[in-house]
Design an enzyme around this catalytic site. Structure first.
Site, mmCIF file in Angstrom:
data_model
loop_
_atom_site.group_PDB
_atom_site.id
_atom_site.type_symbol
_atom_site.label_atom_id
_atom_site.label_comp_id
_atom_site.label_asym_id
_atom_site.label_seq_id
_atom_site.Cartn_x
_atom_site.Cartn_y
_atom_site.Cartn_z
ATOM 1 N N GLU A 100 0.430 -1.514 0.373
ATOM 2 C CA GLU A 100 -0.028 0.378 -0.507
ATOM 3 C C GLU A 100 0.755 1.492 0.178
ATOM 4 O OE1 GLU A 100 -2.490 -0.994 4.120
ATOM 5 O OE2 GLU A 100 -3.698 -1.764 2.291
ATOM 6 N N CYS A 137 -10.501 -0.272 7.574
ATOM 7 C CA CYS A 137 -9.491 1.036 7.653
ATOM 8 C C CYS A 137 -10.736 2.599 7.686
ATOM 9 C CB CYS A 137 -8.232 1.314 8.090
ATOM 10 S SG CYS A 137 -7.793 0.439 6.532
#
Lengths: 655, 655
Positions: free
Chosen positions: B311, B407
């Protein structure tokens, strides 16, 4: 089923500026280099352990198995290559080396005929328990191909005996009969290999086995599912049966799916079985699958399989250039498949694709010096990104000395060494000699009961002038069928300097039937302009871009010639390109030179949006300045033989 | 260090057609929806188990821990959101629910102050043994942020007591003193959270801890290496310290590396510590890292982190559109970081980036109905391919109801709920009120000892007219600093209808200093033409393409408006686009309408190369035909709220 008979490489002698030196390279450099690789003698290369595995299997060395489960096949492809090399020119030293290998194989073969170093050394109790993954039949197939090649070159039967015993063992274990496993191989290969053995020996066993493997594949209940259950297999993801083309019976398959090499090897075997068994439904499946590949799933280089994951076909028109997988072996397999379809259909489109793959996506897999290889053949490379991004992990930005999975290097070697067998065919029923590929050569054929020699002279692929001279002790009536390359807009054919009066064209071949006399000469003139290639609009990656092709050669731009950032270059379609033979460059190539523009940094000016600042903003409401630039293209196959850097086949255009 | 003081959301009341309904959505739909998610009450969604984990940790439920090691943080972000929601408008029912959560947390907290359901339930003996991966401090940080928000909204100290005890526990375990572990968190977050606590309470402990975590990070010997060795860790690949920005001391870092969310959370904490400790070197590092992001590593949408793997940031200018990661949380983190830099530098470029991320790469992460989310925000989608290719596995072609790693959904909720705090700042030293964002609102500020109310009215982002009315019981001299948006080519400022005589512009703000009287009105007129955005030529993916932007809104084309194959569309730069507010569309948006061409299948004609056949060949020496087409663009943030399909931000152009 009627089919053309390829003129075997034993009967074709290459005399060609382009290919003969490459065959010499295979003989003088590649075969010795790969022998070293297989014997762990290359410096700075992970040991292959291939020969060692077989020595351990033969009980002549201590140790454990190392490498892929199909490691043996690397040696078998090497041995096949040696067969072709010896067929071209005797080489007692190399033959002695190969005989030694065959002796080793004989010693490694088990009393029941089984031969596979992985199972013999590492898992003797697990033979034939995982046909889906473990490549036992695949390795056997490569050994059979080697046996045919080696026997044809040397006449020595020992390797044929080995594979006969192996095939008999396979026949005792696998098949539709009660008490046998109804299995087939996760990686097709044995089908086409058995057909080669059958054609060589006439033995029906091989045909029966090949047909069984083709017929059984994908039938319910799916063997790989039963087998996995029997092993008590646990998997995180369910097995993708398409990966091994085992998702449905092969005659019902309509789209090319799964692992690309597996696919084209299977289809090649299917074509062989269809031919020998007059199986129209099977041939129809081959036709559909071939059309699906070339109309929706093939790179302009002849590369196939656009995804690194499972080395597979994906969905129609998904042909990313920077993440092309386009495995060298898959392009080679497409040559095999197309060559078989060509014999069955006498349609030049198959030769066109064979030629496209050969001159581009296959040849790119090996460096000009024969000692570095691409497994993956991207059509666009930005090295910093390719070397950094995990989703491009498969792409290498330079050719490698060897691979942990080293299928490609010996595969390209065997194809180059056997190239003589791809040039000509004969149709004995109609007394026709087909010329599929334009490669300087002499071919000995039998036509109308006469021994005829065809002498081809050409500077192809750099020049479209081809001269074909007939040499015969007596006159004979037969036809010569000359392929009109698919890329040609027109051709001119003359016999002894005169435009031919009696010819006709069918499926891409010009047929000239006449009474030929010794010394008669056909000339074929194929204008070879620089062509701009445009992709189908569904290939979104190529929108607004064109590729350059001249003759069969697809071109690319390299950073070493054009500077950094090849995507900043824009060319105008329809411009006059200068095609120039450069003898000293890349072993002698025709380069293309033209002009275009290049987006450069925008001049200092109003900075909008301001957040990105002046100078070299990441984004701006203002276009880049453009400056004129020269553009130079080289053949794609020759890329990355100089300073490594960026490369692109597809170039932006604006009219 | 001097810094602007943001006007807190408690003092800003939104009255805005664009944002107020979004805050209502958060209150009425998103918070209840996410509460259900956290309590495993959503149908057809994998249970989150978040609340259950804490109940088990509190000894009130039987069971085992499920979810990510940082699962607690999803609840903490929800609680933080509730704090903001309650600050905007009392809601006794919601407050009671939150109080219940806080009671649960108190019961789950261990006698020594430790609070983390994963370790308490699953690995009580392994606390603080893997700071690199296990997110204990990260979770603590999110709880601290929730505590600050909830306390500020309700004045209830219970949650502050919980985090005080937790912080004291952390201080006993970690730190530079002998006998403590010199650790810091693999996922930065606690740094900025401790700074919020410090600013709220004035307690030096929090500042000391925050400064320690910032200073220690990346110092030799690298703590994560020592810790891994102590655990006897075996890894296939060596750990990439850049992933957690722990590869070198933070003051020495010059490029944004590794996991993008970790990066911008860290940089936010660094900016906070720099401000409180007058640390010029730390501020300089923040400046460099921010510039590196916005000049080389940011999508035009404000998305950052272009690789799914880790990421992470990759290499400069590597911004693929179809494989953009651009995690919603990373764009949110960029808002946090930019907002902090804005207070420190009073430079509008930070507000520009904050605004760009907010209206585009953040907002795209949630559906218009608040119940579907994007974790990954691509700028180009071809669904068939994205859903098939393994190297695009991270891309979802439609928003999802929830995630295993969830998240993003509560992160976007807390940002939207707290948006009031991002609009204004005050510089008490110079008596200046800054207006950073144009959002209809009323702000209560104290300037020159006076209570002043600023009343902002605007139809932004659809219209660039902004009216700012001063409401005060007595006249007062102060300055109003109005941000000139980075995308604006010019603005016009009037006070009470008259062009202002005494103003100056500095770092993107127009300062108007005068004696203000009740009812004085400033109008800011920002022309909002449709702008064409061009990327730096190093962004090879955008070569030959432009994006459309109007005001702060980046546009995209969707299949539902433009048909299939958006890459076949070509537009001419400089055309007049029709911008039209469509009330009924996508909650009310300005759409752009223009025209262009579309590559369509080439007409039947000469088929060269022949191998690809007539009709719809994969490749041809002939260009596609083009037909004129209408083009309609919608705001990027609103994509995929209708029929799913293709989408593209960057569109081909030809002049």
């Amino acid at each position: 089923m009627k089919r053309l008979l390829p003129v075997s490489l034993q009967n074709v002698h290459l005399e060609d500026d382009f290919w003969a030196p490459r065959q010499q390279l295979v003989r003088d450099v590649v075969v010795p280099y790969q022998w070293k690789a297989l014997n762990d003698e290359l410096p700075d290369v992970e040991p292959s352990h291939t020969v060692a595995n077989l020595k351990i299997a033969a009980g002549e060395m201590e140790g454990t198995f190392h490498g892929m489960v199909f490691q043996d096949s690397d040696l078998y492809k090497w041995l096949e290559t040696v067969g072709y090399v010896l067929a071209i020119r005797p080489n007692p030293e190399l033959e002695a080396l190969a005989d030694g290998v065959i002796d080793l194989l004989a010693r490694a073969q088990q009393p029941d005929g089984y031969l596979n170093s992985y199972f013999t050394v590492a898992r003797p109790d697990a033979r034939w328990t995982n046909l889906r993954d473990d490549h036992e039949l695949y390795c056997a197939g490569h050994l059979m191909e080697a046996a045919v090649a080696y026997y044809q070159a040397t006449g020595k039967p020992k390797i044929l005996d080995i594979v006969r015993r192996l095939a008999e063992h396979i026949d005792r274990v696998l098949g539709p009969e009660p008490g046998k496993k109804r299995g087939y191989c996760g990686h097709p290969e044995i089908e086409l290999a058995l057909m080669k053995l059958h054609r060589l020996t006439g033995d029906e066993l091989y045909l029966r086995l090949a047909k069984y493997f083709v017929d059984e594949r994908g039938r319910e209940p799916l063997y790989f599912a039963l087998e996995a259950e029997a092993r008590g297999e646990k998997r995180v993801r369910p097995y993708n049966f398409k990966y091994s083309q085992s998702h449905q019976p092969v005659r019902e398959q309509t789209s090319a799916e799964g692992h690309a090499v597996r696919a084209v090897y299977l289809y090649s075997g299917m074509a062989d079985v269809a031919a020998e068994t007059d199986d129209e439904a099977l041939l129809a499946a081959c036709r559909r699958l071939w059309e699906d590949i070339v109309s929706r799933r093939m790179y302009v280089t002849g590369g196939i399989g656009s995804s690194a994951y499972e080395e597979a076909f994906t969905v129609p028109y998904d042909l990313p250039n920077d993440r092309a997988y386009a495995e060298t072996c898959a392009a080679i397999g497409l040559v095999f498949f197309s060559h078989r379809m060509l014999q069955l259909e006498a349609d030049a489109k198959y030769a066109d694709v064979m030629e496209r793959a050969l001159y581009n996506g296959v040849l790119s897999g090996m460096s000009l010096d024969g000692q570095r290889y691409f497994y993956v053949n991207p059509l666009e490379v930005w090295p910093e990104v390719a070397e950094h991004r995990e989703d491009m992990h498969a792409v290498r930005t330079t050719r490698q000395p060897w691979f942990g999975c080293a299928c490609c290097p010996p595969n390209i070697a065997r194809l180059l060494a056997s190239l003589g067998g791809y040039i000509y065919s004969v149709d004995p029923d109609t007394n026709t000699a087909f010329v599929h590929l334009y490669i300087g050569s002499q071919a000995a054929v039998s036509l109308a009961g006469q021994d005829v020699r065809l002498i081809q002279r050409t500077r192809y692929p750099w020049d479209g002038e081809v001269q074909l001279q007939v040499s015969a002790s007596a006159q004979a009536e037969f036809a010569i069928a000359l392929r009109v390359p698919g890329w040609a807009r027109r051709v001119e054919v003359r016999v002894n300097g005169q435009p031919v009066a009696s010819s006709w064209e069918s499926k891409g071949y010009v047929y000239i039937r006449r009474v030929w006399r010794d010394g008669d000469t056909v000339t074929l003139s194929i204008p070879m302009p620089v062509e701009e290639v445009f992709a189908h609009p569904e290939v979104r990656m190529n929108a607004g871009k064109l590729a350059l092709q001249r003759g069969p050669i697809v071109y690319c731009l390299e950073e070493v010639d054009n500077g950094r950032n090849l995507q900043s270059i824009v060319i105008r379609p329809g411009q006059t390109w200068t095609a120039q033979y450069e003898e000293g460059l890349l072993g002698g190539v025709v380069t293309l030179q033209g002009s275009g523009w290049r987006d450069v940094i925008r001049p200092q000016g109003e900075a909008v949006p301001r957040e990105f600042g002046h100078g070299q903003p990441l984004y701006a409401f203002q276009r880049c300045a453009r400056e004129e630039t020269k553009v130079k293209a080289i053949p794609y196959y020759a890329w990355c033989n100089r300073t490594p850097g960026e490369m692109t086949v597809w170039v932006r255009y604006e009219s």
